[in-house]
Design a protein around this motif. Structure first.
Motif, PDB file in Angstrom:
ATOM      1  N   HIS A  91     -51.289  28.910 -66.980  1.00 36.05           N
ATOM      2  CA  HIS A  91     -50.715  30.004 -66.212  1.00 36.05           C
ATOM      3  C   HIS A  91     -49.196  30.061 -66.233  1.00 36.05           C
ATOM      4  CE1 HIS A  91     -50.521  26.582 -63.424  1.00 36.05           C
ATOM      5  NE2 HIS A  91     -49.513  27.227 -62.835  1.00 36.05           N
ATOM      6  N   ASP A  92     -48.543  28.979 -66.685  1.00 37.54           N
ATOM      7  CA  ASP A  92     -47.079  28.949 -66.592  1.00 37.54           C
ATOM      8  C   ASP A  92     -46.481  28.202 -67.777  1.00 37.54           C
ATOM      9  OD1 ASP A  92     -44.449  29.030 -65.827  1.00 37.54           O
ATOM     10  OD2 ASP A  92     -44.646  27.554 -64.205  1.00 37.54           O
ATOM     11  N   TYR A  93     -45.823  28.953 -68.664  1.00 38.80           N
ATOM     12  CA  TYR A  93     -45.199  28.339 -69.833  1.00 38.80           C
ATOM     13  C   TYR A  93     -43.689  28.172 -69.656  1.00 38.80           C
ATOM     14  CZ  TYR A  93     -49.642  29.321 -72.148  1.00 38.80           C
ATOM     15  OH  TYR A  93     -50.968  29.367 -72.486  1.00 38.80           O
ATOM     16  N   THR A  94     -43.236  28.259 -68.431  1.00 35.42           N
ATOM     17  CA  THR A  94     -41.805  28.069 -68.150  1.00 35.42           C
ATOM     18  C   THR A  94     -41.372  26.667 -68.575  1.00 35.42           C
ATOM     19  OG1 THR A  94     -41.977  29.539 -66.235  1.00 35.42           O
ATOM     20  CG2 THR A  94     -40.035  28.124 -66.374  1.00 35.42           C
ATOM     21  N   GLY A  95     -40.341  26.617 -69.359  1.00 33.92           N
ATOM     22  CA  GLY A  95     -39.837  25.320 -69.821  1.00 33.92           C
ATOM     23  C   GLY A  95     -40.413  24.874 -71.142  1.00 33.92           C
ATOM     24  N   ILE A 121     -46.583  18.193 -68.428  1.00 33.29           N
ATOM     25  CA  ILE A 121     -47.293  18.576 -67.206  1.00 33.29           C
ATOM     26  C   ILE A 121     -48.064  17.362 -66.692  1.00 33.29           C
ATOM     27  CG2 ILE A 121     -48.896  20.217 -66.172  1.00 33.29           C
ATOM     28  CD1 ILE A 121     -48.404  22.044 -68.594  1.00 33.29           C
ATOM     29  N   GLU A 122     -47.516  16.676 -65.730  1.00 34.59           N
ATOM     30  CA  GLU A 122     -48.066  15.406 -65.267  1.00 34.59           C
ATOM     31  C   GLU A 122     -49.417  15.557 -64.576  1.00 34.59           C
ATOM     32  OE1 GLU A 122     -45.153  13.507 -62.853  1.00 34.59           O
ATOM     33  OE2 GLU A 122     -43.715  13.239 -64.501  1.00 34.59           O
ATOM     34  N   SER A 123     -49.720  16.743 -64.090  1.00 34.32           N
ATOM     35  CA  SER A 123     -50.982  16.944 -63.364  1.00 34.32           C
ATOM     36  C   SER A 123     -52.188  17.024 -64.295  1.00 34.32           C
ATOM     37  CB  SER A 123     -50.903  18.222 -62.519  1.00 34.32           C
ATOM     38  OG  SER A 123     -50.685  19.358 -63.353  1.00 34.32           O
ATOM     39  N   GLY A 159     -55.352  22.234 -73.977  1.00 31.10           N
ATOM     40  CA  GLY A 159     -54.328  23.252 -73.812  1.00 31.10           C
ATOM     41  C   GLY A 159     -53.454  23.391 -75.043  1.00 31.10           C
ATOM     42  N   SER A 160     -53.120  22.271 -75.658  1.00 30.66           N
ATOM     43  CA  SER A 160     -52.275  22.280 -76.856  1.00 30.66           C
ATOM     44  C   SER A 160     -52.955  23.012 -77.999  1.00 30.66           C
ATOM     45  CB  SER A 160     -51.957  20.841 -77.285  1.00 30.66           C
ATOM     46  OG  SER A 160     -51.289  20.142 -76.251  1.00 30.66           O
ATOM     47  N   TYR A 161     -54.266  22.791 -78.133  1.00 33.85           N
ATOM     48  CA  TYR A 161     -55.022  23.447 -79.208  1.00 33.85           C
ATOM     49  C   TYR A 161     -54.976  24.965 -79.054  1.00 33.85           C
ATOM     50  CZ  TYR A 161     -59.101  25.278 -81.681  1.00 33.85           C
ATOM     51  OH  TYR A 161     -59.934  26.035 -82.461  1.00 33.85           O
ATOM     52  N   SER A 197     -64.600  30.191 -67.787  1.00 36.38           N
ATOM     53  CA  SER A 197     -63.166  29.928 -67.947  1.00 36.38           C
ATOM     54  C   SER A 197     -62.908  28.960 -69.090  1.00 36.38           C
ATOM     55  CB  SER A 197     -62.587  29.364 -66.646  1.00 36.38           C
ATOM     56  OG  SER A 197     -63.187  28.116 -66.339  1.00 36.38           O
ATOM     57  N   PHE A 198     -61.689  28.960 -69.579  1.00 35.93           N
ATOM     58  CA  PHE A 198     -61.290  28.003 -70.606  1.00 35.93           C
ATOM     59  C   PHE A 198     -59.905  27.421 -70.306  1.00 35.93           C
ATOM     60  CE2 PHE A 198     -59.153  31.783 -71.876  1.00 35.93           C
ATOM     61  CZ  PHE A 198     -58.073  31.418 -72.662  1.00 35.93           C
ATOM     62  N   GLN A 199     -59.340  27.802 -69.183  1.00 37.29           N
ATOM     63  CA  GLN A 199     -57.992  27.365 -68.832  1.00 37.29           C
ATOM     64  C   GLN A 199     -57.976  25.903 -68.391  1.00 37.29           C
ATOM     65  OE1 GLN A 199     -59.462  30.128 -67.620  1.00 37.29           O
ATOM     66  NE2 GLN A 199     -58.264  31.804 -68.496  1.00 37.29           N
TER      67      GLN A 199
END
Length: 303
Positions: A7-11, A28-30, A39-41, A128-130
């Motif tokens: 949801h957030d690609y800031t940074g 993203i430590e969480s 997510g990287s894929y 979902s896939f997030q």
């Protein structure tokens, strides 16, 4: 086209490789390592529809043939012959090759096409896939439900395929090998592939439509486990460490091997309870059990 996997690609920095994408998600430590890789894929692929299609096709091919390979090796090591259920029936190299060609044809001409339309379907019904993934408790619960429901689906439709024209024109292909081997798990008529395959793919879809809670990662894990179960059930080997010795209700290779050997009975995929309750267990043990029950009933009537 940016992925919607997070949801957030800031940074995030510009991405030119998968390593760049992973470095972004690694901040993203969480997220755990599996969520970061997932997510990287998707972020690196940049096209969610293509990414899901490629992922599921590769997962299917990698884990199906990857699971078949150990059994292919074991069949060629004399030490393991003593664990072979049907000791005198070993698949020849020619049989293995013919089976491989048929399975690959099915994978590329029958199963590949709908896989590429899976992501739009998921989006439509709410799969979902997030990242992050759902809680592990949700995943384990869903996997358990899928195994139980798929087993029921498989039992009834598999049993139905043994009647009349359904066996003659559809299911007979799968029974070409009276002594099954791992690669033969998906050796079947396209109609059978679609019909029994719905138990694997359709049940999660219906689950999501009803509950509105399901993640693609869970489906990935489910498909891998289902592939392992199917290949192992067709392996033709019974070991002292086979799973059903520790989980008596698990079907395993000895259960399904008798189905191929006697061509009838033992219809369920993962568990033994449907065949036990409905008296459809195959082989001498099943016959002995039915005869014993009939004897007890006859004795009660004469009392």
């Amino acid at each position: 086209m940016a992925s919607q996997v997070y949801h957030d690609y800031t940074g995030f920095t510009n991405v030119t490789s998968f390593s760049d994408a992973f470095n972004n998600f690694n901040q993203i430590e969480s997220l755990n390592v599996f969520e970061k890789l997932w997510g990287s894929y998707y972020y690196y692929m940049g096209n969610d529809i293509f990414a899901t299609g490629l992922l599921f096709f590769c997962v299917h091919e990698l884990f199906y043939f990857g699971r078949c390979l150990p059994w292919f090796i074991i069949e060629r090591i004399p030490y393991f012959d003593k664990y072979r259920i049907q000791e005198t029936k070993l698949p020849s190299n020619q049989e293995q090759w013919e089976c491989l060609k048929s399975v690959l044809t099915s994978h590329f001409l029958v199963e590949a096409f709908p896989i590429w339309f899976f992501h739009p379907l998921c989006k439509q019904i709410g799969i979902s896939f997030q990242v992050p993934f759902p809680p592990i408790t949700d995943i384990l619960l869903q996997l358990t439900v899928f195994f139980v429901l798929e087993d029921a689906w498989h039992y009834w439709f598999h049993r139905g395929l043994h009647h009349g024209v359904f066996y003659k024109y559809i299911h007979k292909q799968h029974h070409r090998y009276a002594a099954p081997f791992g690669l033969a798990a998906e050796y079947a008529h396209p109609i059978e592939v679609a019909l029994l395959g719905f138990g694997t793919v359709g049940i999660p879809i219906i689950w999501c439509i009803i509950t509105k809670k399901l993640h693609l990662f869970t489906i990935c894990v489910w498909i891998i486990l289902r592939l392992f179960q199917a290949v192992d059930a067709h392996s033709g080997y019974e070991f002292p460490w086979s799973l059903h010795h520790f989980l008596p209700f698990w079907a395993g290779a000895d259960h399904h091997d008798e189905h191929h050997h006697y061509f009838i009975g033992s219809y369920a995929s993962s568990f033994r309870w449907w065949d036990f309750v409905l008296d459809t267990e195959a082989g001498p043990k099943g016959k002995q059990s039915r005869e014993q029950k009939m004897k007890v009933q006859a004795e009660k009537k004469t009392q």
